[in-house]
Design a protein around this motif. Structure first.
Motif, PDB file in Angstrom:
ATOM      1  N   LYS A  23       0.833  -1.214   0.000  1.00 48.08           N
ATOM      2  CA  LYS A  23       0.000   0.000   0.000  1.00 48.08           C
ATOM      3  C   LYS A  23       0.865   1.260   0.000  1.00 48.08           C
ATOM      4  N   PHE A  24       1.968   1.210   0.735  1.00 50.43           N
ATOM      5  CA  PHE A  24       2.857   2.366   0.779  1.00 50.43           C
ATOM      6  C   PHE A  24       3.559   2.591  -0.552  1.00 50.43           C
ATOM      7  N   THR A  25       4.172   1.545  -1.069  1.00 54.91           N
ATOM      8  CA  THR A  25       5.078   1.697  -2.213  1.00 54.91           C
ATOM      9  C   THR A  25       4.413   1.523  -3.566  1.00 54.91           C
ATOM     10  N   ARG A  26       3.355   0.730  -3.634  1.00 59.94           N
ATOM     11  CA  ARG A  26       2.657   0.412  -4.891  1.00 59.94           C
ATOM     12  C   ARG A  26       3.585  -0.278  -5.908  1.00 59.94           C
ATOM     13  N   ASP A  27       4.598  -0.942  -5.394  1.00 59.05           N
ATOM     14  CA  ASP A  27       5.536  -1.676  -6.239  1.00 59.05           C
ATOM     15  C   ASP A  27       6.028  -2.880  -5.436  1.00 59.05           C
ATOM     16  N   GLU A  28       5.969  -4.057  -6.038  1.00 61.09           N
ATOM     17  CA  GLU A  28       6.288  -5.272  -5.297  1.00 61.09           C
ATOM     18  C   GLU A  28       7.744  -5.317  -4.838  1.00 61.09           C
ATOM     19  N   ASP A  29       8.663  -4.948  -5.710  1.00 60.24           N
ATOM     20  CA  ASP A  29      10.080  -4.982  -5.333  1.00 60.24           C
ATOM     21  C   ASP A  29      10.379  -3.975  -4.220  1.00 60.24           C
ATOM     22  N   ASP A  30       9.840  -2.769  -4.346  1.00 57.56           N
ATOM     23  CA  ASP A  30      10.036  -1.763  -3.297  1.00 57.56           C
ATOM     24  C   ASP A  30       9.390  -2.207  -1.991  1.00 57.56           C
ATOM     25  N   ALA A  31       8.243  -2.862  -2.088  1.00 57.63           N
ATOM     26  CA  ALA A  31       7.556  -3.360  -0.895  1.00 57.63           C
ATOM     27  C   ALA A  31       8.403  -4.428  -0.196  1.00 57.63           C
ATOM     28  N   LYS A  32       9.026  -5.299  -0.975  1.00 59.36           N
ATOM     29  CA  LYS A  32       9.888  -6.327  -0.388  1.00 59.36           C
ATOM     30  C   LYS A  32      11.086  -5.681   0.315  1.00 59.36           C
ATOM     31  N   ASP A  33      11.660  -4.654  -0.313  1.00 59.33           N
ATOM     32  CA  ASP A  33      12.780  -3.942   0.306  1.00 59.33           C
ATOM     33  C   ASP A  33      12.340  -3.281   1.612  1.00 59.33           C
ATOM     34  N   LEU A  34      11.174  -2.640   1.583  1.00 61.01           N
ATOM     35  CA  LEU A  34      10.654  -1.974   2.777  1.00 61.01           C
ATOM     36  C   LEU A  34      10.382  -2.995   3.889  1.00 61.01           C
ATOM     37  N   LEU A  35       9.808  -4.117   3.535  1.00 68.59           N
ATOM     38  CA  LEU A  35       9.542  -5.169   4.523  1.00 68.59           C
ATOM     39  C   LEU A  35      10.847  -5.677   5.125  1.00 68.59           C
ATOM     40  N   GLN A  36      11.824  -5.927   4.283  1.00 67.21           N
ATOM     41  CA  GLN A  36      13.112  -6.418   4.759  1.00 67.21           C
ATOM     42  C   GLN A  36      13.752  -5.409   5.706  1.00 67.21           C
ATOM     43  N   GLU A  37      13.732  -4.140   5.330  1.00 69.82           N
ATOM     44  CA  GLU A  37      14.314  -3.100   6.178  1.00 69.82           C
ATOM     45  C   GLU A  37      13.574  -3.010   7.516  1.00 69.82           C
ATOM     46  N   THR A  38      12.246  -3.150   7.466  1.00 64.80           N
ATOM     47  CA  THR A  38      11.441  -3.113   8.684  1.00 64.80           C
ATOM     48  C   THR A  38      11.796  -4.281   9.607  1.00 64.80           C
ATOM     49  N   LEU A  39      11.895  -5.478   9.048  1.00 67.34           N
ATOM     50  CA  LEU A  39      12.213  -6.645   9.865  1.00 67.34           C
ATOM     51  C   LEU A  39      13.613  -6.548  10.468  1.00 67.34           C
ATOM     52  N   ILE A  40      14.549  -6.026   9.694  1.00 72.42           N
ATOM     53  CA  ILE A  40      15.913  -5.853  10.211  1.00 72.42           C
ATOM     54  C   ILE A  40      15.916  -4.853  11.365  1.00 72.42           C
ATOM     55  N   LYS A  41      15.208  -3.738  11.184  1.00 65.46           N
ATOM     56  CA  LYS A  41      15.142  -2.748  12.265  1.00 65.46           C
ATOM     57  C   LYS A  41      14.425  -3.322  13.476  1.00 65.46           C
ATOM     58  N   GLY A  42      13.383  -4.128  13.235  1.00 58.97           N
ATOM     59  CA  GLY A  42      12.691  -4.772  14.339  1.00 58.97           C
ATOM     60  C   GLY A  42      13.626  -5.645  15.152  1.00 58.97           C
ATOM     61  N   LEU A  43      14.473  -6.411  14.471  1.00 57.88           N
ATOM     62  CA  LEU A  43      15.435  -7.260  15.174  1.00 57.88           C
ATOM     63  C   LEU A  43      16.509  -6.428  15.872  1.00 57.88           C
ATOM     64  N   ARG A  44      16.957  -5.390  15.193  1.00 58.43           N
ATOM     65  CA  ARG A  44      18.015  -4.552  15.755  1.00 58.43           C
ATOM     66  C   ARG A  44      17.537  -3.842  17.027  1.00 58.43           C
ATOM     67  N   PHE A  45      16.279  -3.419  17.042  1.00 57.63           N
ATOM     68  CA  PHE A  45      15.754  -2.675  18.178  1.00 57.63           C
ATOM     69  C   PHE A  45      14.824  -3.522  19.050  1.00 57.63           C
ATOM     70  N   ALA A  46      15.017  -4.822  19.023  1.00 58.85           N
ATOM     71  CA  ALA A  46      14.178  -5.725  19.817  1.00 58.85           C
ATOM     72  C   ALA A  46      14.240  -5.381  21.296  1.00 58.85           C
ATOM     73  N   HIS A  47      15.370  -4.891  21.745  1.00 51.87           N
ATOM     74  CA  HIS A  47      15.522  -4.542  23.163  1.00 51.87           C
ATOM     75  C   HIS A  47      14.582  -3.409  23.588  1.00 51.87           C
ATOM     76  N   SER A  48      14.126  -2.600  22.647  1.00 53.01           N
ATOM     77  CA  SER A  48      13.241  -1.480  23.002  1.00 53.01           C
ATOM     78  C   SER A  48      11.759  -1.842  22.907  1.00 53.01           C
ATOM     79  N   PHE A  49      11.455  -3.060  22.493  1.00 55.74           N
ATOM     80  CA  PHE A  49      10.061  -3.508  22.427  1.00 55.74           C
ATOM     81  C   PHE A  49       9.580  -3.869  23.821  1.00 55.74           C
ATOM     82  N   ASP A  50       8.417  -3.351  24.204  1.00 52.72           N
ATOM     83  CA  ASP A  50       7.832  -3.636  25.517  1.00 52.72           C
ATOM     84  C   ASP A  50       7.008  -4.915  25.431  1.00 52.72           C
TER      85      ASP A  50
END
Length: 168
Positions: A23-50
């Motif tokens: 919905k954000f990117t309207r492009d499958e490849d860009d969406a995959k990149d955005l998802l990957q970046e989100t998951l990486i940041k989620g793992l990187r900042f897991a310590h800040s998740f309550d």
């Protein structure tokens, strides 16, 4: 929560996040990149998740912020490259450096164009071109800020008119 369990919980939300990324990117490849970046940041900042809060919502906020930041960076980059209304140092450098012979003529034309502008417009424009802010120019020249903006605008218009042959 250990890293393996947290990783599997994040992965469980990837399909839902992928639909938001599309919905954000309207492009499958860009969406995959955005998802990957989100998951990486989620793992990187897991310590800040309550623990006990909404993991999907937390990941969605990371995705949204990542998309917004990337969009802003991309917009700034495109604006810098494609703005035709403003005569900037970068654009003059591009048009003035095709080869040594053309460069000499272009610099002469730029100097003639600058000389053709009234002092009241040229001086604020030069200051602005050198990186001074409107309020700094206004204070130095003892002019209202609106007058400074008008003079810079008039100088740009004069330069565009004089240098129209260099438009690509």
């Amino acid at each position: 929560m250990n890293n393996v369990k947290f990783t599997s919980e994040i992965y469980a939300h990837s399909d839902h996040l992928m639909s938001h990324a599309l919905k954000f990117t309207r492009d499958e490849d860009d969406a995959k990149d955005l998802l990957q970046e989100t998951l990486i940041k989620g793992l990187r900042f897991a310590h800040s998740f309550d623990q006990g809060t909404n993991l999907r919502g937390w990941l969605y906020v990371i995705m949204r912020n990542t998309y917004i930041n990337d969009y802003r960076k991309d917009t700034k980059r495109k604006a810098f490259v494609t703005v035709e209304e403003e005569i900037t140092n970068g654009q003059l450098a591009i048009s003035a450096t095709k080869n040594a012979g053309e460069s000499t003529f272009a610099l002469e034309d730029i100097n003639k164009a600058m000389a053709s502008i009234k002092d009241e417009y040229r001086i604020p424009f030069k200051k602005y071109f050198e990186g001074y802010k409107y309020d700094e120019i206004a204070a130095e020249l003892n002019l209202p800020i609106g007058t400074v903006k008008t003079h810079i605008h008039q100088a740009r218009q004069g330069l565009k008119k004089y240098l129209k042959m260099y438009r690509s």
